[in-house]
Motif scaffolding. Structure first.
Motif, mmCIF file in Angstrom:
data_model
loop_
_atom_site.group_PDB
_atom_site.id
_atom_site.type_symbol
_atom_site.label_atom_id
_atom_site.label_comp_id
_atom_site.label_asym_id
_atom_site.label_seq_id
_atom_site.Cartn_x
_atom_site.Cartn_y
_atom_site.Cartn_z
ATOM 1 N N TYR A 1 1.367 6.855 -1.200
ATOM 2 C CA TYR A 1 2.723 7.353 -0.977
ATOM 3 C C TYR A 1 3.728 6.215 -0.769
ATOM 4 C CZ TYR A 1 0.494 11.896 -0.348
ATOM 5 O OH TYR A 1 -0.239 13.046 -0.545
ATOM 6 N N ARG A 2 3.306 4.978 -1.044
ATOM 7 C CA ARG A 2 4.199 3.835 -0.873
ATOM 8 C C ARG A 2 5.436 3.989 -1.757
ATOM 9 N NH1 ARG A 2 2.748 -0.860 1.337
ATOM 10 N NH2 ARG A 2 0.543 -0.473 0.919
ATOM 11 N N ILE A 3 6.615 3.657 -1.212
ATOM 12 C CA ILE A 3 7.865 3.815 -1.950
ATOM 13 C C ILE A 3 8.070 2.659 -2.925
ATOM 14 C CG2 ILE A 3 10.382 3.912 -1.745
ATOM 15 C CD1 ILE A 3 9.961 5.274 0.989
ATOM 16 N N GLN A 4 8.003 1.428 -2.420
ATOM 17 C CA GLN A 4 8.175 0.255 -3.281
ATOM 18 C C GLN A 4 6.786 -0.244 -3.685
ATOM 19 O OE1 GLN A 4 11.110 -2.724 -2.216
ATOM 20 N NE2 GLN A 4 12.040 -1.349 -0.724
ATOM 21 N N LEU A 5 6.341 0.245 -4.837
ATOM 22 C CA LEU A 5 4.996 -0.063 -5.302
ATOM 23 C C LEU A 5 4.824 -1.563 -5.525
ATOM 24 C CD1 LEU A 5 4.614 2.854 -7.873
ATOM 25 C CD2 LEU A 5 3.824 2.778 -5.499
ATOM 26 N N LEU B 1 8.938 16.214 1.042
ATOM 27 C CA LEU B 1 7.762 16.401 0.193
ATOM 28 C C LEU B 1 6.897 17.512 0.779
ATOM 29 C CD1 LEU B 1 5.902 15.635 -2.131
ATOM 30 C CD2 LEU B 1 5.022 13.745 -0.736
ATOM 31 N N LEU B 2 6.781 18.617 0.052
ATOM 32 C CA LEU B 2 6.042 19.784 0.548
ATOM 33 C C LEU B 2 4.661 19.923 -0.077
ATOM 34 C CD1 LEU B 2 8.965 22.396 0.580
ATOM 35 C CD2 LEU B 2 8.032 21.090 2.511
ATOM 36 N N GLY B 3 4.310 19.005 -0.960
ATOM 37 C CA GLY B 3 2.982 19.017 -1.567
ATOM 38 C C GLY B 3 2.253 17.719 -1.276
ATOM 39 N N LEU B 4 1.117 17.520 -1.936
ATOM 40 C CA LEU B 4 0.327 16.312 -1.709
ATOM 41 C C LEU B 4 0.446 15.292 -2.842
ATOM 42 C CD1 LEU B 4 -2.944 17.875 -0.211
ATOM 43 C CD2 LEU B 4 -0.982 16.896 0.999
ATOM 44 N N THR B 5 1.141 15.675 -3.918
ATOM 45 C CA THR B 5 1.341 14.745 -5.022
ATOM 46 C C THR B 5 2.467 13.793 -4.684
ATOM 47 O OG1 THR B 5 0.654 16.407 -6.627
ATOM 48 C CG2 THR B 5 1.874 14.508 -7.486
ATOM 49 N N LEU C 1 5.687 11.569 -4.774
ATOM 50 C CA LEU C 1 6.882 11.723 -5.590
ATOM 51 C C LEU C 1 7.035 10.586 -6.589
ATOM 52 C CD1 LEU C 1 9.376 13.062 -2.916
ATOM 53 C CD2 LEU C 1 8.517 14.277 -4.903
ATOM 54 N N SER C 2 6.402 9.449 -6.323
ATOM 55 C CA SER C 2 6.424 8.349 -7.297
ATOM 56 C C SER C 2 5.625 8.718 -8.543
ATOM 57 C CB SER C 2 5.845 7.072 -6.678
ATOM 58 O OG SER C 2 4.528 7.296 -6.191
ATOM 59 N N ASP C 3 4.743 9.714 -8.418
ATOM 60 C CA ASP C 3 3.995 10.214 -9.589
ATOM 61 C C ASP C 3 4.759 11.338 -10.286
ATOM 62 O OD1 ASP C 3 1.986 8.437 -9.015
ATOM 63 O OD2 ASP C 3 0.658 9.907 -8.073
ATOM 64 N N SER C 4 5.295 12.273 -9.501
ATOM 65 C CA SER C 4 5.986 13.419 -10.096
ATOM 66 C C SER C 4 7.388 13.064 -10.579
ATOM 67 C CB SER C 4 6.052 14.575 -9.090
ATOM 68 O OG SER C 4 6.699 14.165 -7.905
#
Length: 310
Positions: A90-94, A292-296, A298-301
């Motif tokens: 879930y890291r923001i700055q990959l 974020l209400l799911g487990l995916t 947001l950097s992926d979706s």
């Protein structure tokens, strides 16, 4: 603007519709448990009779501090080991802080401890006579639920206004190089960076916006303690560098650390009013700035475009 007005309008209608019902149930719970908490509070007052300033100091500084280090202890474990992977995804700055620089981290921890015990603690202690003059924070009766909720609203609004303008002031060239640049050494922040700042900034920009609300409202020590704890925990989430499920989005302030000249506030209301979030609104980070209400992740979706992050 139409979308924002629709969302805010709908939210306000729902809030009004459910407010009486929700507060009625909460008040019933508050009254039922209130006798217990009132008894515990009176027991504490009795134990510190004649030395209420010690109780004030412990509650207003050490309780929030315990929450701060408990949360940051867990975050530091992830930042230094890269485990568990469930969180690091879930890291923001990959690619940043993988793992965190140990030398930079040690310097940051030393500064944070200095700010907590050499700046914040003495300042809160020195404010005790002012709090007591406004309204004794250690008075016997605990606040009601409705009053406490009102206080939280006032505290939040005061913090938003003062933090925004003081934060922008510290970005003025005259103050940035000598004071605020220290906080911005972390372009990809981690949780503990919340209190990594020049002592003057820690006092003026971090503490003052949080202290003013309880002082103006003449708050009870219980309200002060909960507010300081919530403020520190929220700021930690804002700086943590991970957009975790079911927690407030840190994208807004994370972008500020990345670009420096956008997103100065806490809630973003004054940034919208002054147009200091226009560049942010053109980015993928803005699209990800949601709960974020799911487990995916947001950097992926909602992935960044192939080009460099705007």
């Amino acid at each position: 603007m139409k979308r924002t007005a629709f969302i805010l309008g709908s939210g306000l209608l729902l809030f009004v519709a459910f407010w009486n019902s929700v507060t009625w149930h909460l008040q019933r719970f508050w009254v039922t448990s209130g006798y217990f908490w009132q008894a515990q509070w009176e027991r504490l007052l009795s134990a510190f009779e004649g030395k209420e300033w010690i109780l004030y100091c412990l509650s207003a500084t050490q309780v929030p501090g315990l929450f701060f280090w408990a949360i940051n202890g867990l975050l530091l474990l992830v930042d230094t080991t890269g485990k568990p992977h469930f969180i690091t995804r879930y890291r923001i700055q990959l690619g940043k802080n993988e793992p965190v620089d140990p030398v930079k981290l040690r310097q940051t921890i030393r500064t944070v401890i200095f700010n907590q015990y050499m700046i914040s603690l003495p300042t809160v202690l020195l404010l005790y006579p002012l709090f007591k003059w406004r309204a004794d924070p250690c008075r016997q009766e605990l606040p009601t639920l409705h009053w406490f909720l009102l206080e939280l609203v006032v505290f939040t609004l005061i913090e938003e206004v003062f933090f925004y303008y003081l934060h922008r002031l510290f970005h003025h060239p005259r103050f940035y190089q000598t004071i605020h640049k220290k906080h911005h050494e972390w372009t990809a922040p981690i949780g503990i960076v919340t209190l990594y700042a020049h002592p003057i900034e820690n006092l003026v920009s971090n503490m003052l916006p949080a202290v003013l609300g309880p002082l103006i409202m003449g708050s009870h020590l219980s309200s002060i303690t909960i507010w300081f704890s919530l403020a520190l925990m929220t700021a930690t989430i804002t700086h943590c560098g991970y957009h975790l499920p079911f927690l407030p989005s840190p994208e807004f302030h994370d972008y500020h650390h990345l670009k420096f000249n956008q997103c100065y506030g806490v809630l973003g209301v004054l940034d919208h009013f002054h147009g200091t979030d226009t560049a942010f609104k053109q980015t993928k980070a803005y699209e990800r700035h949601v709960l974020l209400l799911g487990l995916t992740p947001l950097s992926d979706s909602i992935p960044d475009s192939p080009k460099k992050r705007q």
